[in-house]
Design an enzyme around this catalytic site. Sequence first.
Site, PDB file in Angstrom:
ATOM      1  CG  HIS A 332      -0.245  -0.024   2.544  1.00  0.00           C
ATOM      2  ND1 HIS A 332       0.112   1.124   3.218  1.00  0.00           N
ATOM      3  CD2 HIS A 332       0.150  -1.058   3.338  1.00  0.00           C
ATOM      4  CE1 HIS A 332       0.696   0.800   4.365  1.00  0.00           C
ATOM      5  NE2 HIS A 332       0.732  -0.519   4.469  1.00  0.00           N
ATOM      6  CB  CYS A 351       1.414  -4.266   5.169  1.00  0.00           C
ATOM      7  SG  CYS A 351      -0.126  -5.125   5.585  1.00  0.00           S
TER       8      CYS A 351
END
Length: 432
Positions: A332, A351
């Site tokens: 992201h 992440c």
Amino acid sequence: MSGSTHHPRGVDRLLDRRHVLRGLAAGAAGLAGIGSAGAQDAALDQLIQQSQGRNFGQGFDSASRTILMPKASLPTLDPSTAQTTEQFIPRYEEIVAKGGWPTVPPVERLRLGNRNPAVPILRQRLAVSGDIDPAAAGAGDVYDSYVEAAVRRFQARHGLTVDGVVRQQTLKALNVPAQVRLAQLRINVVRLRTLSSNLGQKLVVANIPAAQIEAIDNGVVVSRHVTVAGKPDRASPDLQSRIVEINFNPYWTVPVSIVRKDLIPRMQEEPDYLTKNHIRILDGRGTELQPTQINWYSNEAVNYRFKQDPGDFNSLGSIRINFPSKDGVYMHDTPSKNLFGEDFRFHSSGCMRVQNVRELVNWLLADTPGWSRAEIDAVIKSGERKDARLASPVPLYWVYVTAWVTPDGVVQFRDDIYSRDGLAASTGGTRG
């Protein structure tokens, strides 16, 4: 011929060179506030000695032809990576057999133009690892252009900021023993054999220790992205998946692990944290609760859902790249873009935060109708929640590779950040 003096051609060149250097010496003496002819002559002699000792010009040209910087177009994972890496093991065995490379003494900072007793040792260190041509390395204590170019190459091979300046991180990498680097090559050959076959033509590879993502098309890196990966105590997992969807202006649902480890302690210290960061609390029926309704000195909060609104403040930024994952991770955007400039980029909870993520998304959606670059930009600008499903899923690999050799013969190393090589104490991998 009367009234004229004839010099052999070599002497003419020497006199011309001396004339140029005399001008430089006069300028140097003038800048230093020294006006005497004696001082200028002393400065001139010093310049001549330095230029002769360094084989000025010729040696650097030779070094620049034979010492290669890493090629940006060559991927970390390639069908030939394992074999190329294996071929370099004997070279490092030879280095180790000859006693390795010297340890560079502690210095606060070394840069172009500095004079320091550590510089001759630095030259030897860089010559042993092939970052400087021994014929051009010289032995002087001045940090000259040859040393700077070699340090830049060394930094590029070790994933450090390429600025030609020796600071703490570069010094630490220089002083990792040769036997540790040899062990890394041996360990990673085994990993690479399992990773570098049947990759596909269009794929994305995230090398976790390098904190880097490569978009690869037909064996060529079309874009490379700096990332922020998982902290050592919240490691990004190895995975093999397929990118299926892009979420624009996403909500962020806070994982339970982060609620427990981060959110509860933060709310105890800063009761308005959720409100300031546009994070809503929802119960099982979707009813919104107020922070004051929860006992933050217990684990009650893990029973609720925490959802952050889209916006510049959102932890995912404006884009999330989605793929099936048993670990619930994804790639992201991020509002904390300053972290991309650091050498140590392991700050996430598993992440991957991606620098220039829009460029990667443009490439992923290139074959998906209705998602041109202009349409992507317009959706992001609008702030509207929207999803784009890829016309063809793109294979994705998150891998753990700390040493590899590209087909051009450039050896790359990274810190064993998660202590998986069994060599972490020597490569700096225990840093938190």
